[in-house]
Design a protein around this motif. Structure first.
Motif, mmCIF file in Angstrom:
data_model
loop_
_atom_site.group_PDB
_atom_site.id
_atom_site.type_symbol
_atom_site.label_atom_id
_atom_site.label_comp_id
_atom_site.label_asym_id
_atom_site.label_seq_id
_atom_site.Cartn_x
_atom_site.Cartn_y
_atom_site.Cartn_z
ATOM 1 N N ASP A 159 0.840 -1.202 0.000
ATOM 2 C CA ASP A 159 0.000 0.000 0.000
ATOM 3 C C ASP A 159 0.874 1.250 0.000
ATOM 4 O OD1 ASP A 159 -2.049 -1.753 0.121
ATOM 5 O OD2 ASP A 159 -2.795 -1.156 2.105
ATOM 6 N N ASP A 160 1.945 1.208 0.777
ATOM 7 C CA ASP A 160 2.845 2.371 0.821
ATOM 8 C C ASP A 160 3.470 2.638 -0.545
ATOM 9 O OD1 ASP A 160 2.359 2.899 3.416
ATOM 10 O OD2 ASP A 160 4.212 1.980 4.219
ATOM 11 N N ASP A 161 3.837 1.544 -1.229
ATOM 12 C CA ASP A 161 4.403 1.708 -2.584
ATOM 13 C C ASP A 161 3.399 2.405 -3.496
ATOM 14 O OD1 ASP A 161 6.949 0.457 -2.226
ATOM 15 O OD2 ASP A 161 5.987 -1.513 -2.307
ATOM 16 N N ALA A 162 2.134 1.992 -3.382
ATOM 17 C CA ALA A 162 1.088 2.581 -4.235
ATOM 18 C C ALA A 162 0.942 4.072 -3.944
ATOM 19 C CB ALA A 162 -0.240 1.862 -4.006
ATOM 20 N N ARG A 163 0.918 4.403 -2.659
ATOM 21 C CA ARG A 163 0.766 5.822 -2.287
ATOM 22 C C ARG A 163 1.958 6.633 -2.775
ATOM 23 N NH1 ARG A 163 -2.400 3.773 2.145
ATOM 24 N NH2 ARG A 163 -0.549 2.978 3.188
ATOM 25 N N ALA A 164 3.165 6.084 -2.580
ATOM 26 C CA ALA A 164 4.375 6.802 -2.978
ATOM 27 C C ALA A 164 4.424 6.989 -4.501
ATOM 28 C CB ALA A 164 5.618 6.047 -2.498
ATOM 29 N N LEU A 165 3.975 5.954 -5.214
ATOM 30 C CA LEU A 165 3.984 6.030 -6.676
ATOM 31 C C LEU A 165 3.018 7.114 -7.160
ATOM 32 C CD1 LEU A 165 4.816 4.861 -9.443
ATOM 33 C CD2 LEU A 165 2.986 3.168 -9.186
ATOM 34 N N ALA A 166 1.812 7.098 -6.592
ATOM 35 C CA ALA A 166 0.825 8.102 -6.999
ATOM 36 C C ALA A 166 1.347 9.507 -6.703
ATOM 37 C CB ALA A 166 -0.496 7.855 -6.269
ATOM 38 N N ALA A 167 1.964 9.666 -5.530
ATOM 39 C CA ALA A 167 2.464 10.993 -5.130
ATOM 40 C C ALA A 167 3.569 11.464 -6.077
ATOM 41 C CB ALA A 167 2.982 10.942 -3.691
ATOM 42 N N LEU A 168 4.431 10.537 -6.440
ATOM 43 C CA LEU A 168 5.550 10.860 -7.321
ATOM 44 C C LEU A 168 5.063 11.392 -8.670
ATOM 45 C CD1 LEU A 168 8.692 10.372 -7.185
ATOM 46 C CD2 LEU A 168 8.285 8.266 -8.440
ATOM 47 N N ILE A 169 4.093 10.712 -9.231
ATOM 48 C CA ILE A 169 3.588 11.098 -10.555
ATOM 49 C C ILE A 169 2.778 12.394 -10.446
ATOM 50 C CG2 ILE A 169 2.123 10.365 -12.506
ATOM 51 C CD1 ILE A 169 4.812 8.795 -12.168
ATOM 52 N N LYS A 170 1.976 12.469 -9.390
ATOM 53 C CA LYS A 170 1.117 13.647 -9.211
ATOM 54 C C LYS A 170 1.908 14.935 -9.051
ATOM 55 C CE LYS A 170 -2.807 14.092 -6.450
ATOM 56 N NZ LYS A 170 -3.720 13.539 -5.436
ATOM 57 N N LYS A 171 3.053 14.789 -8.370
ATOM 58 C CA LYS A 171 3.880 15.956 -8.074
ATOM 59 C C LYS A 171 4.351 16.645 -9.365
ATOM 60 C CE LYS A 171 8.184 16.278 -6.032
ATOM 61 N NZ LYS A 171 9.205 15.551 -5.301
ATOM 62 N N ARG A 172 4.641 15.859 -10.373
ATOM 63 C CA ARG A 172 5.232 16.406 -11.604
ATOM 64 C C ARG A 172 4.271 16.568 -12.769
ATOM 65 N NH1 ARG A 172 10.611 14.793 -11.091
ATOM 66 N NH2 ARG A 172 11.639 16.517 -10.034
ATOM 67 N N PHE A 173 3.244 15.697 -12.815
ATOM 68 C CA PHE A 173 2.443 15.655 -14.046
ATOM 69 C C PHE A 173 0.963 15.895 -13.772
ATOM 70 C CE2 PHE A 173 6.078 12.865 -14.516
ATOM 71 C CZ PHE A 173 6.649 13.338 -15.690
ATOM 72 N N SER A 174 0.350 16.596 -14.730
ATOM 73 C CA SER A 174 -1.098 16.715 -14.649
ATOM 74 C C SER A 174 -1.670 15.385 -15.143
ATOM 75 C CB SER A 174 -1.581 17.850 -15.544
ATOM 76 O OG SER A 174 -1.330 17.511 -16.889
ATOM 77 N N LEU A 175 -2.917 15.136 -14.783
ATOM 78 C CA LEU A 175 -3.588 13.887 -15.156
ATOM 79 C C LEU A 175 -3.523 13.676 -16.667
ATOM 80 C CD1 LEU A 175 -5.378 11.510 -14.364
ATOM 81 C CD2 LEU A 175 -7.339 13.023 -14.466
ATOM 82 N N LYS A 176 -3.578 14.782 -17.370
ATOM 83 C CA LYS A 176 -3.609 14.736 -18.836
ATOM 84 C C LYS A 176 -2.308 14.163 -19.414
ATOM 85 C CE LYS A 176 -3.684 18.449 -21.780
ATOM 86 N NZ LYS A 176 -2.676 19.065 -21.990
ATOM 87 N N LEU A 177 -1.202 14.362 -18.709
ATOM 88 C CA LEU A 177 0.089 14.054 -19.328
ATOM 89 C C LEU A 177 0.771 12.767 -18.854
ATOM 90 C CD1 LEU A 177 1.713 17.588 -19.792
ATOM 91 C CD2 LEU A 177 0.696 16.100 -21.516
ATOM 92 N N ALA A 178 0.165 12.068 -17.909
ATOM 93 C CA ALA A 178 0.830 10.838 -17.464
ATOM 94 C C ALA A 178 -0.177 9.816 -16.948
ATOM 95 C CB ALA A 178 1.830 11.150 -16.353
ATOM 96 N N PHE A 179 0.115 8.559 -17.166
ATOM 97 C CA PHE A 179 -0.682 7.499 -16.542
ATOM 98 C C PHE A 179 0.220 6.318 -16.229
ATOM 99 C CE2 PHE A 179 -1.376 4.308 -19.932
ATOM 100 C CZ PHE A 179 -0.903 5.013 -21.037
#
Ligand code: SAH
Ligand code: SF4
Length: 344
Positions: free
Chosen positions: A260-280
């Motif tokens: 679960d921690d990995d999932a949270r950290a992964l989401a945070a990492l992507i969210k920090k840099r990219f808008s929803l439009k530009l990364a999945f």
């Protein structure tokens, strides 16, 4: 079939002959110059000798019929693997190799474990597509998508890969739209930077697989050279410049990167840099290659749920051809038992 040699062989011929020959090879998909009725007999004979069209390969079908793996034997005897994935909606994707083996040595990847032989030439990359295009023609089908997700790291063979991409895309080549061509990289930063400057806009996929450097270095040794921060910075610059959406690949390995921690950290990492439009994020089922186990269905579901809650988009990768070792990361040097030699 070497396109530069073809050009060379047609020197002295009228200019339209090159276009005509390319058309025969890439559109009509001829397998022998003898059938090229539009060419003078003398020229057909010359091309037969100088530009052989035969592809030495063994083809192995998967039992579920969703994937065909071909082991192609190159002129110097090196064997490479390439895979045709048949989607339920009728589309066909070819997963091409860019190198024989791979020097990156990711611990979960059969290609990485089998070592590195050499870079492939443009023709050797294109050959893989010709092989499947010829087979698909029999049933009136064609290649719809090309992914550089076979053996090797495409950005360690940048120039040949991009030249192949241009041929795949060009109207006189395979005529496959740039949006239907994807390059997956383990995160070679220089490659990402170069790709951002290319006029042709293919899809970029980044093999992330971990959200912190300590873990990523354990499973992806290239992380020592290309740490997560550097990769994300290059991808951010790429996305900003091209406005193209980037896919982050994440293999789900039981007890290694799937908490679960990995999932949270992964989401945070992507969210920090990219808008929803530009990364999945593309969650990939780990195909066993030895020491690890794939995460359970339930674990993947929970992992995905946590990321979804953070409003980061996730997709899941269907596993093709596992039973013939044709799935991602299972490609090695032609390990097939089914030795049906076929000259295509
Ligand atoms: N070298 C490039 C492209 C080839 S690998 C890269 O690493 O991105 C293509 C994809 O297959 C990558 O996302 C890679 O991480 C993944 N892969 C490797 N081994 C795998 C395995 N055993 N199971 C599932 N995916 C795997
Ligand atoms: Fe090479 Fe990609 Fe396999 Fe890593 S995952 S060893 S970079 S082919």
């Amino acid at each position: 079939m070497d396109i530069n040699l073809l050009k060379e062989a047609l020197k002295g011929e009228p200019a339209y002959r090159f276009k005509q020959a390319k058309d025969l090879v890439f559109k009509q998909l001829i397998e022998d110059w003898s059938v090229a009725q539009g060419l003078p007999a003398g020229l057909r004979e010359k091309l037969k000798k100088e530009i052989p069209l035969a592809i030495a390969a063994e083809a192995v079908s998967s039992e579920s019929k969703d994937a065909d793996k071909a082991v192609i034997v190159l002129a110097d005897g090196v064997r490479i693997e390439t895979v045709l994935m048949r989607h339920k909606d009728g589309r066909n994707t070819v997963c091409v190799s860019s190198q024989a083996g791979c020097p990156m040595g990711c611990v979960f990847c059969a290609t990485g474990k089998s070592g590195f032989k050499r870079n492939l030439t443009v023709s050797e990359i294109v050959l893989q597509l010709l092989f499947f295009a010829r087979r698909l023609k029999i049933t009136n089908e064609r290649i719809d998508n090309v992914v550089f997700m076979g053996m090797g790291e495409p950005f360690l063979n940048y120039d040949a890969v991009m030249e192949a991409v241009r041929l795949i895309n060009s109207k006189s080549g395979f005529n496959i739209g740039a949006r239907h061509i994807s390059i997956s990289t383990v995160g070679v930063v220089e490659g990402i930077e170069k790709l951002a400057k290319e006029p042709i806009q293919v899809n970029l996929a980044i093999s992330l697989h971990a959200s912190n450097d300590a873990l990523r270095s354990r499973i992806v040794s290239a992380n020592n050279k290309y740490p997560i921060g550097d990769i994300l910075w290059a991808v951010y610059a790429y996305a900003k410049k091209t406005n193209r959406r980037v896919m982050f690949e994440y293999i789900m390995i039981d007890g290694v990167n799937d908490s679960d921690d990995d999932a949270r950290a992964l989401a945070a990492l992507i969210k920090k840099r990219f808008s929803l439009k530009l990364a999945f994020i593309n969650l990939i089922t780990y195909n066993p290659t030895g020491e690890f186990k794939p995460s359970s269905r339930e674990r993947v579901r929970k992992f995905k749920e946590i990321i979804d809650r953070e409003n980061v988009e996730t997709t899941e990768r269907h596993r093709f051809g596992r039973e013939i070792k044709a799935a991602c990361g299972q490609l090695a040097y032609g390990s097939s038992n089914n030795k049906k030699m076929k000259n295509n």
